[in-house]
Design a protein around this motif. Sequence first.
Motif, PDB file in Angstrom:
ATOM      1  N   ARG A  53      -3.935  -0.704   1.903  1.00 43.28           N
ATOM      2  CA  ARG A  53      -4.256   0.582   2.542  1.00 43.28           C
ATOM      3  C   ARG A  53      -5.414   0.433   3.519  1.00 43.28           C
ATOM      4  O   ARG A  53      -5.436   1.090   4.570  1.00 43.28           O
ATOM      5  CB  ARG A  53      -4.574   1.623   1.460  1.00 43.28           C
ATOM      6  N   GLY A  98       0.792  -1.227   0.000  1.00 41.55           N
ATOM      7  CA  GLY A  98       0.000   0.000   0.000  1.00 41.55           C
ATOM      8  C   GLY A  98       0.821   1.272   0.000  1.00 41.55           C
ATOM      9  O   GLY A  98       0.285   2.354  -0.245  1.00 41.55           O
ATOM     10  N   LEU A 133      -5.129   6.229  -7.502  1.00 44.09           N
ATOM     11  CA  LEU A 133      -4.641   5.950  -6.153  1.00 44.09           C
ATOM     12  C   LEU A 133      -3.314   6.632  -5.865  1.00 44.09           C
ATOM     13  O   LEU A 133      -2.761   6.483  -4.772  1.00 44.09           O
ATOM     14  CB  LEU A 133      -4.490   4.430  -5.959  1.00 44.09           C
ATOM     15  N   LYS A 164      -6.927   3.100 -12.483  1.00 46.98           N
ATOM     16  CA  LYS A 164      -7.247   3.008 -11.058  1.00 46.98           C
ATOM     17  C   LYS A 164      -6.007   3.252 -10.210  1.00 46.98           C
ATOM     18  O   LYS A 164      -6.066   3.949  -9.182  1.00 46.98           O
ATOM     19  CB  LYS A 164      -7.828   1.627 -10.767  1.00 46.98           C
ATOM     20  N   LEU A 165      -4.858   2.704 -10.630  1.00 45.84           N
ATOM     21  CA  LEU A 165      -3.610   2.943  -9.898  1.00 45.84           C
ATOM     22  C   LEU A 165      -3.231   4.420  -9.936  1.00 45.84           C
ATOM     23  O   LEU A 165      -2.770   4.978  -8.939  1.00 45.84           O
ATOM     24  CB  LEU A 165      -2.482   2.095 -10.495  1.00 45.84           C
ATOM     25  N   VAL A 210      -3.314  -2.977  -3.703  1.00 46.52           N
ATOM     26  CA  VAL A 210      -2.987  -1.675  -3.115  1.00 46.52           C
ATOM     27  C   VAL A 210      -4.119  -1.212  -2.213  1.00 46.52           C
ATOM     28  O   VAL A 210      -3.895  -0.752  -1.085  1.00 46.52           O
ATOM     29  CB  VAL A 210      -2.713  -0.630  -4.224  1.00 46.52           C
ATOM     30  N   GLN A 211      -5.358  -1.351  -2.689  1.00 51.68           N
ATOM     31  CA  GLN A 211      -6.508  -0.952  -1.874  1.00 51.68           C
ATOM     32  C   GLN A 211      -6.609  -1.781  -0.597  1.00 51.68           C
ATOM     33  O   GLN A 211      -6.879  -1.239   0.483  1.00 51.68           O
ATOM     34  CB  GLN A 211      -7.796  -1.116  -2.691  1.00 51.68           C
ATOM     35  N   SER A 241      -4.255  -3.316  -8.480  1.00 51.47           N
ATOM     36  CA  SER A 241      -4.874  -2.184  -7.792  1.00 51.47           C
ATOM     37  C   SER A 241      -5.691  -2.661  -6.588  1.00 51.47           C
ATOM     38  O   SER A 241      -5.761  -1.968  -5.567  1.00 51.47           O
ATOM     39  CB  SER A 241      -5.766  -1.387  -8.754  1.00 51.47           C
TER      40      SER A 241
END
Length: 791
Positions: A733, A483, A632, A628-629, A729-730, A726
Amino acid sequence: MTASPSTPGTPLRYFVERMDCADCARTVQSALTRLPGVGDPRVNFTTQTLSLTLDETQLPREKLEHTLRSLGYPPVLENAPAAPAAQTLRYFVNNMDCADCANKVQGVVSRLPGAGEPKVSFTTQTLSLTLDETKTSRAQLEQTLRSIGYPPDLQEDAQATPGTPSAPRPARVELPWHQTSKGRNVLLTGALFALAFVLSLVAPSFAFYAYAAATLIGVWPLLLKAVASTRLGEPFTINTLISVAAIGAVAIGEAAEGALVVFLFAIGELLENVAAGRARAGIQALAALAPKTALLLSGTQTQEVPVESLQVGQLVRVQPGGRVPADGTITEGNSNLDDSPVTGESVPVHKSTGDQVYAGSINTDGVLTVRVDRGASDNTIARIIHLVEEAESSKAPTARFLDRFSRWYTPAAMAVAFLFAVIPPLLFGQDWNEWIYKGVALLLIACPCALVLSVPAAVTSGISAGARQGLLIKGGAALETIGSVNTIAFDKTGTLTENKPQVTDVIPLSASEQDVVTLAAAVETGSAHPLAKAILDRAKGQTILTAENARAIPGKAVTATVGGRTLAVGSPRYAQELAPVAPDVLGRIEVLEHQGKTVVVLLDGAAPLGLLAIRDEPRAHAKAAIAKLTALGVRSVMLTGDNARTGHAIAGDLGLDVEAELMPEDKLRRIAELKRSGKVAMVGDGINDAPALAQSDVGIAMGGGTDVALETADAALLRHSVMGVSDLVQLSRAVMTNIRQNVTFALGLKAIFLVTTLLGITGLWPAILSDTGATVLVTANALRLLRFRPS
C-alpha cells in the motif's frame, strides 16, 4: 556473383551492402515480396542482413541478386554455420542507471534478430539474454549498445542461464559524480554556457553565435544517440525531443535558451543518476554481506578457501564474530546468530544442531560446524539480488499501462507540438517565431521521463526495502496485488503454528501406554510429517520395531505392517470409516480436541489400540498479526486439513475464521470461491500448499517452507513470523500510494507548464525544468520507500 545450384525452397542469407536504415530495409522488403518464389523475406538494417527461402524453379538466384543490385543494395551470400551458435550472455551496462535507460535498452535489444528474452535491471545495471550469433554477432550487439550510449562489459559468468541466480560479485565502486559520463556532460555544457554568457557581456554582437555554439556542441552527443535509437526502431526518446527542441531554439534565434535547456537537461540526468545510485547502493551492500572466504573442514583441520568453491554437503567452521559463508544446517555447536542483515530479524536468534542458517548472518558467540546446503550462486543473498533484478522485468499492471500509454503519448505529443507551431501562423496569420517557440516548449513538456519512471522507481525501491526486512517479492505485479487483497487464507501447521508439535497425552485403550507409543512410532518411521516427528520424538530411547509395506493415505492415515500386524496411525474420521468407535472413546477425543489438540488413533486393523494427542502451539506474533490485518481491513481465514475442533480452538485464540478437515483439492475449491468476492492471498509452507499458492491471486510462502512452496509463491517471508504478512500488505500500500503521488507530480507539473506556455507566461527553460524537476521529484519520492518500516 556466381551462383551455385540450389534446390526449391532453399534457405538463403545475405549481407546487403548499403541497407543501413529503416527506409532501405522497407525498400528491399517491399521489392522482394513482389517476386515469385521468394518466401518469408526478413530484413534487418541493423545487421544489414536478408534471410529468405527461394524456389529457383520460379526465380533463379542470379535474378534475385540482380534485382537487389539494381535497387542499389549489392548482396553478398553468407555461408550458414553447421550448427546454431546460440549462447547465454550477461552484461554490466554502463550508464543504464534509470528506468528510462532500461526501457530504451530493452526496446532496442528486443528488436535485434537472435536476441532472445532480454532482461534488464537498472538497479544492478545488468542485461541478460540468449544470443544466436548466426543472426546477430556479439560484436554487433555490443556496438549497438555503445551507439545508443550504453557501453556493455561482459561479465565473467557469461554462460550462466538468464533468469537464474548468480553468485554475488564484489560491488562496483560508485564513481564521484564528476567522473561519471553524465557528470562530465554537466561540466562541459555548464562551461560552454558560462563561456557564452561571458562572451555576451564582453562582445554582445557575438552573443547569439556563442550561445548557438554552446547549444550545438552540448546537444551533439544527444543527437548521435537519437539518430542511433531512431535507426534501431526507437525514434521517440528523450534524446530526440531535447535535440529537436535545442536545434529549434537556435533556428528561431533563441540560442541562449537552447543552451540553458541543454545544461538543465544534463543536470536533471545527473541528479536522477545520483538518486538512483542510492537504490543500487542498498543492493550492493547486500551483495557485500556474504564473506569472500570460508573455513573448510577436512577431518580435524580447517583450510581457508574461496566461498565460490564450496560444494553442497561440505562442512565449514564458523568462528565467533564471523559471518556464515553459505546457506546450510548446523551439525555441531550452538550459538546466537544475528540474522538482521538478511532477514530483518530484530534480535539475535539462538540456533543449535539441526537449525538452518543463512549466508551473511553473524555468529555472535559459539563455534559452529555447518553443512553447506546451497552453493554461492544459490544462497539467500543471491536469490534476493536475483529477485530484485526479476522484479523489473515482471512489471506491475500500472507500469505496463504507463508503458503502453507512453508509446502513443510521445509521438502524439510531438504531433500536437508541431500543429501548435504551424497552424496559428498558417491559418490565422500569427507570428511564426512566437508559435514555433511555443511548439518547441511543448516538445520539452511532452518528455515522458518522469511519467515512465514513476512506477519502476517506486516498485524497485519497495522491493529493495522489503528485502531488507526479510520480505522477498517476485516482481511488481505481485507487489501491487498484495495491497489490494480482500482476504488472506492461512494454512495452519507451520504457518500460524510453530510446526514443532509435541505429544501431550497418550491414552491407552487396549494396549499399554509404552506399546501405543512404540507401535505408533514404528508406523511413522521415515515420515517427514510434523505429527510423525512428534511421535518419534516421544519414542526416543525406546526400542522400535521394524515396519514394512508403509504407505500413506493422503489426509487420512499412514499404514504399515509391524510384527505381522497391519497397523495404522490415522485421524478419528478415518477410524470411524473402518468401524464405529465406542462413545466413551469419542468423548475423550472430543475433550482433547476442544483443547486445541490434534488426536490420532493407533489402529490394529479396525480396532483402536490407543490415542495420542498432539499440540502445535501458535507462533508468538500470530495473534498480533491477525489483529493488524483486521485493522487494515483484510479478512483472515484459516484453511486446514486438521479436525474442526482443533481448527476452531486455534482460530478462536488467534481471532480469525476457520475451515477445517480440508483435503488439498478442497483448499483449491475454497480459494476459487473466495476469489469471487475479491482478491485472495494464500499463506503456506508445505508441498500440499503449493497448488493453493498457485491458485490464489498472490501466494506467500513462509521462509522455512519447502522449495516447492517457495518456487510456487509470489512472495516469501524469510522471518518465521506471521507479522511479515501484514508487513507485506503495508509495504504494497505504501508503494501504491507512492506511485499515485509520482503520477500526480509528473502529470500535474506538465499540466501547469502546458497552460503557462500557451499563455506565454513561461518559455523553454521552465519547460525543461518541469520535466527535469518532475523526474528528480519522482525519483526522490520513490527513494523514501527505502526507509520503509512497518508500523
